[in-house]
Design a protein around this motif. Structure first.
Motif, mmCIF file in Angstrom:
data_model
loop_
_atom_site.group_PDB
_atom_site.id
_atom_site.type_symbol
_atom_site.label_atom_id
_atom_site.label_comp_id
_atom_site.label_asym_id
_atom_site.label_seq_id
_atom_site.Cartn_x
_atom_site.Cartn_y
_atom_site.Cartn_z
ATOM 1 N N GLN A 73 0.833 -1.209 0.000
ATOM 2 C CA GLN A 73 0.000 0.000 0.000
ATOM 3 C C GLN A 73 0.867 1.259 0.000
ATOM 4 O OE1 GLN A 73 -2.514 -0.495 3.423
ATOM 5 N NE2 GLN A 73 -3.973 -1.808 2.340
ATOM 6 N N VAL A 74 1.932 1.235 0.785
ATOM 7 C CA VAL A 74 2.845 2.379 0.819
ATOM 8 C C VAL A 74 3.500 2.564 -0.551
ATOM 9 C CG1 VAL A 74 5.018 3.239 1.807
ATOM 10 C CG2 VAL A 74 3.262 2.268 3.303
ATOM 11 N N ILE A 75 3.927 1.463 -1.154
ATOM 12 C CA ILE A 75 4.551 1.537 -2.485
ATOM 13 C C ILE A 75 3.566 2.113 -3.501
ATOM 14 C CG2 ILE A 75 5.388 0.129 -4.412
ATOM 15 C CD1 ILE A 75 6.691 -1.707 -2.281
ATOM 16 N N LYS A 76 2.320 1.637 -3.458
ATOM 17 C CA LYS A 76 1.309 2.136 -4.398
ATOM 18 C C LYS A 76 1.088 3.634 -4.194
ATOM 19 C CE LYS A 76 -3.352 1.459 -6.022
ATOM 20 N NZ LYS A 76 -4.638 0.838 -5.850
ATOM 21 N N SER A 77 1.018 4.051 -2.946
ATOM 22 C CA SER A 77 0.830 5.473 -2.651
ATOM 23 C C SER A 77 2.004 6.295 -3.179
ATOM 24 C CB SER A 77 0.679 5.669 -1.144
ATOM 25 O OG SER A 77 0.633 7.023 -0.813
ATOM 26 N N LEU A 78 3.212 5.792 -2.973
ATOM 27 C CA LEU A 78 4.396 6.499 -3.477
ATOM 28 C C LEU A 78 4.404 6.556 -4.996
ATOM 29 C CD1 LEU A 78 7.145 5.155 -1.055
ATOM 30 C CD2 LEU A 78 6.190 7.469 -1.124
ATOM 31 N N GLU A 79 4.014 5.466 -5.634
ATOM 32 C CA GLU A 79 3.963 5.453 -7.099
ATOM 33 C C GLU A 79 2.971 6.497 -7.600
ATOM 34 O OE1 GLU A 79 2.990 1.358 -7.877
ATOM 35 O OE2 GLU A 79 5.101 0.782 -8.067
ATOM 36 N N GLU A 80 1.814 6.602 -6.907
ATOM 37 C CA GLU A 80 0.814 7.588 -7.310
ATOM 38 C C GLU A 80 1.349 9.008 -7.134
ATOM 39 O OE1 GLU A 80 -2.554 6.549 -4.911
ATOM 40 O OE2 GLU A 80 -3.102 4.851 -6.192
ATOM 41 N N LYS A 81 2.058 9.235 -6.043
ATOM 42 C CA LYS A 81 2.630 10.562 -5.800
ATOM 43 C C LYS A 81 3.706 10.891 -6.834
ATOM 44 C CE LYS A 81 1.559 10.673 -0.897
ATOM 45 N NZ LYS A 81 2.037 10.696 0.473
ATOM 46 N N ILE A 82 4.495 9.913 -7.183
ATOM 47 C CA ILE A 82 5.528 10.125 -8.210
ATOM 48 C C ILE A 82 4.880 10.436 -9.549
ATOM 49 C CG2 ILE A 82 7.311 8.948 -9.569
ATOM 50 C CD1 ILE A 82 8.090 7.478 -6.940
ATOM 51 N N GLN A 83 3.844 9.677 -9.882
ATOM 52 C CA GLN A 83 3.147 9.917 -11.147
ATOM 53 C C GLN A 83 2.542 11.317 -11.162
ATOM 54 O OE1 GLN A 83 0.053 7.102 -12.032
ATOM 55 N NE2 GLN A 83 -0.414 8.002 -14.012
ATOM 56 N N LEU A 84 1.930 11.714 -10.041
ATOM 57 C CA LEU A 84 1.348 13.045 -9.961
ATOM 58 C C LEU A 84 2.437 14.113 -10.097
ATOM 59 C CD1 LEU A 84 -1.077 14.884 -9.393
ATOM 60 C CD2 LEU A 84 -0.565 14.646 -6.960
ATOM 61 N N ALA A 85 3.562 13.897 -9.438
ATOM 62 C CA ALA A 85 4.665 14.863 -9.530
ATOM 63 C C ALA A 85 5.168 14.965 -10.962
ATOM 64 C CB ALA A 85 5.793 14.452 -8.593
ATOM 65 N N GLU A 86 5.286 13.832 -11.648
ATOM 66 C CA GLU A 86 5.744 13.851 -13.035
ATOM 67 C C GLU A 86 4.759 14.598 -13.929
ATOM 68 O OE1 GLU A 86 6.273 9.667 -13.814
ATOM 69 O OE2 GLU A 86 8.354 9.700 -13.093
ATOM 70 N N GLU A 87 3.450 14.384 -13.666
ATOM 71 C CA GLU A 87 2.435 15.079 -14.453
ATOM 72 C C GLU A 87 2.503 16.587 -14.225
ATOM 73 O OE1 GLU A 87 -1.286 13.266 -13.366
ATOM 74 O OE2 GLU A 87 -0.793 11.381 -14.369
ATOM 75 N N VAL A 88 2.690 16.973 -12.969
ATOM 76 C CA VAL A 88 2.774 18.409 -12.649
ATOM 77 C C VAL A 88 4.005 19.008 -13.288
ATOM 78 C CG1 VAL A 88 3.105 20.058 -10.761
ATOM 79 C CG2 VAL A 88 1.422 18.222 -10.536
ATOM 80 N N ILE A 89 5.135 18.309 -13.218
ATOM 81 C CA ILE A 89 6.374 18.816 -13.815
ATOM 82 C C ILE A 89 6.217 18.931 -15.323
ATOM 83 C CG2 ILE A 89 8.780 18.232 -14.309
ATOM 84 C CD1 ILE A 89 8.930 17.080 -11.455
ATOM 85 N N ASP A 90 5.634 17.874 -15.945
ATOM 86 C CA ASP A 90 5.443 17.901 -17.398
ATOM 87 C C ASP A 90 4.489 19.018 -17.804
ATOM 88 O OD1 ASP A 90 7.147 15.783 -17.691
ATOM 89 O OD2 ASP A 90 5.554 14.262 -17.886
ATOM 90 N N ALA A 91 3.470 19.277 -17.020
ATOM 91 C CA ALA A 91 2.485 20.303 -17.355
ATOM 92 C C ALA A 91 3.072 21.705 -17.182
ATOM 93 C CB ALA A 91 1.241 20.164 -16.490
#
Length: 109
Positions: A73-91
């Motif tokens: 669950q922690v790994i999944k949460s971190l993956e989601e946060k990383i994905q969100l961070a990548e989306e924000v950076i890309d945007a």
């Protein structure tokens, strides 16, 4: 007379021998019963200890599985946060806005 005395002695010896054999048989049977009782006790004790050991093993397995699930669950949460961070950076292009809003982004999730 001596012959009669010898026969009596012989009979007495035979009776004593039969008596000794009977006592030996009784003692042997008693020892066998005692050991069988001990064997039964040991079998029950073994079964109880093995059952307790299996219970402990099952408990440890459940604990390990629970910890694994929590880690996943922690790994999944971190993956989601990383994905969100990548989306924000890309945007945002250069990621400056992301760095400024980093704390707010993490707090949302």
């Amino acid at each position: 007379m001596k012959m009669l005395h010898c026969r009596k002695v012989s009979q007495t010896c035979q009776q004593a021998s039969r008596h000794n054999q009977a006592e030996a048989k009784l003692a042997e049977d008693h020892v066998k019963r005692e050991f069988e009782t001990l064997h039964q006790f040991l079998r029950r004790e073994e079964a109880a200890r093995l059952q307790a050991l299996r219970g402990e093993q099952d408990e440890k397995t459940r604990g390990a599985e629970q910890r694994r699930d929590e880690i996943n669950q922690v790994i999944k949460s971190l993956e989601e946060k990383i994905q969100l961070a990548e989306e924000v950076i890309d945007a945002g292009g250069d990621g400056v806005k992301f760095l400024q809003d980093y704390k707010d982004t993490l707090n949302r999730y």
